[in-house]
Design a protein around this motif. Structure first.
Motif, short mmCIF file in Angstrom:
data_model
loop_
_atom_site.label_atom_id
_atom_site.label_comp_id
_atom_site.label_asym_id
_atom_site.label_seq_id
_atom_site.Cartn_x
_atom_site.Cartn_y
_atom_site.Cartn_z
N PRO A 230 0.79 -1.24 0.00
CA PRO A 230 0.00 0.00 0.00
C PRO A 230 0.82 1.28 0.00
O PRO A 230 0.37 2.29 -0.57
N ASP A 234 -0.85 4.25 -2.27
CA ASP A 234 -1.95 4.91 -1.57
C ASP A 234 -2.09 6.38 -1.94
O ASP A 234 -3.20 6.91 -2.12
N PHE A 280 -5.05 -1.60 5.34
CA PHE A 280 -6.28 -1.86 4.59
C PHE A 280 -7.46 -1.13 5.23
O PHE A 280 -8.34 -0.62 4.53
N LYS A 284 -9.76 1.54 3.27
CA LYS A 284 -11.21 1.38 3.18
C LYS A 284 -11.94 2.61 3.68
O LYS A 284 -12.97 3.01 3.13
N LEU A 293 -10.57 -7.23 -1.02
CA LEU A 293 -9.35 -6.93 -0.27
C LEU A 293 -8.62 -8.21 0.07
O LEU A 293 -9.20 -9.14 0.64
N ILE A 307 -6.77 -8.59 8.02
CA ILE A 307 -7.71 -7.75 7.27
C ILE A 307 -9.13 -8.01 7.77
O ILE A 307 -9.91 -7.07 7.99
#
Length: 317
Positions: A230, A234, A280, A284, A293, A307
């Motif tokens: 990520p 991101d 995560f 979200k 995911l 997650i």
């Protein structure tokens, strides 16, 4: 029997998990030899079949426990003509192993699917060239011809959709989409990005998605990002405009290393499962349209459960 081909449930607001990094689990944790990173030859070994059946069941159990949906990818990322030939598979043997890979996932679905944890089966397609550094680039028409056979095979199975993972450039993504459209199979395109958030070709993710949509009349069901951590993407997604809503899935690496570093590594970087789960959660919250995911290289059930723990419904079934 296909369940969801005409109405993919992951297009709703519900959260669906995926499995983790099949290849890295089999190679580094279980000691299987995987020439060319290909898992499909294990379909011809009773012990290999047992290992993969156990692997997929692990994620079926997680989805059932946490009341989440599950998207399972068939172990066919390398089961296309060029890679198959390197493993001694002709067209007929490849078609057979692709069909049996979907049948393997049906076993997990029949055991673990519930109204609270529907299981979607995806026929997995990989790039014709290297997944990090493509050496032979195709135009869209050539890519369509190359991938058509595998997609046609999935069309005749219980696969609900096809997903092209680790796409590195737009022309191949366009060709795969056109091949899927030709036989009316839902298709997902998942690009991989470098540490700068761009495709290995240097193209911006936004431009790649817009090019594929324009060339295929928006046929792609949704887009994903896979095989990157990520922190690599991101900033490319958050507060970047409406185009980001076309991305509904993330399959992240556990490692923060670059593709080049991962290629050279002889050990598995498993990262931090709790940290990945928290990242995560943040994604979200910032990007509520994300519904699929899960994990990619270096991830296993610990990362996916992290997650689940951060994003599961209030009630655990």
């Amino acid at each position: 029997m296909t369940y969801y081909r005409h109405q993919l449930p992951q297009l709703s607001d519900s959260i669906f998990i995926t499995d983790g990094g099949l290849e890295t689990v089999l190679l580094f944790q279980q000691g299987w030899a995987l020439p060319d990173f290909a898992t499909f030859p294990l379909m011809d070994s009773p012990l290999g079949m047992e290992a993969m059946h156990h692997y997929f069941n692990t994620y079926g159990a997680l989805a059932q426990t946490y009341g989440m949906g599950l998207v399972l990818e068939s172990p066919t990322w390398r089961a296309s003509a060029d890679w198959g030939q390197r493993q001694g598979y002709d067209a007929a043997k490849l078609a057979d192993v692709n069909r049996r890979a979907i049948a393997l996932l049906q076993l997990t679905r029949s055991t673990y699917s519930t109204p609270h944890s529907p299981i979607v089966i995806s026929g997995c397609i990989g790039p014709r060239s290297d997944g990090y550094r493509p050496k032979h680039l195709m135009d869209a028409t050539t890519a369509e011809r190359y991938h058509q056979a595998q997609i046609n095979t999935f069309r005749s199975t219980a696969a609900d959709l096809v997903t092209a993972l680790t796409m590195t450039y737009t022309e191949e993504a366009i060709g795969i989409t056109q091949a899927a459209k030709k036989v009316q199979m839902p298709v997902v395109i998942s690009f991989t990005v470098e540490t700068n958030g761009k495709l290995p070709t240097g193209m911006e993710l936004k431009e790649a998605i817009q090019m594929v949509d324009q060339a295929t009349d928006g046929y792609v069901a949704y887009y994903m990002i896979n095989c990157a951590h990520p922190i690599h993407f991101d900033r490319e997604l958050i507060n970047q405009g409406p185009w980001v809503e076309r991305i509904k899935g993330i399959r992240a690496n556990a490692s923060m290393m670059s593709h080049a570093e991962l290629n050279e590594s002889e050990t598995l970087d498993e990262g931090n499962p709790q940290d990945l789960g928290e990242r995560f959660y943040i994604l979200k919250q910032k990007l509520p349209h994300l519904t699929v995911l899960g994990g990619c290289c270096g991830t296993d059930q610990r990362h996916i459960e992290a997650i689940c723990e951060t994003l599961s419904p209030a009630q655990v079934y």
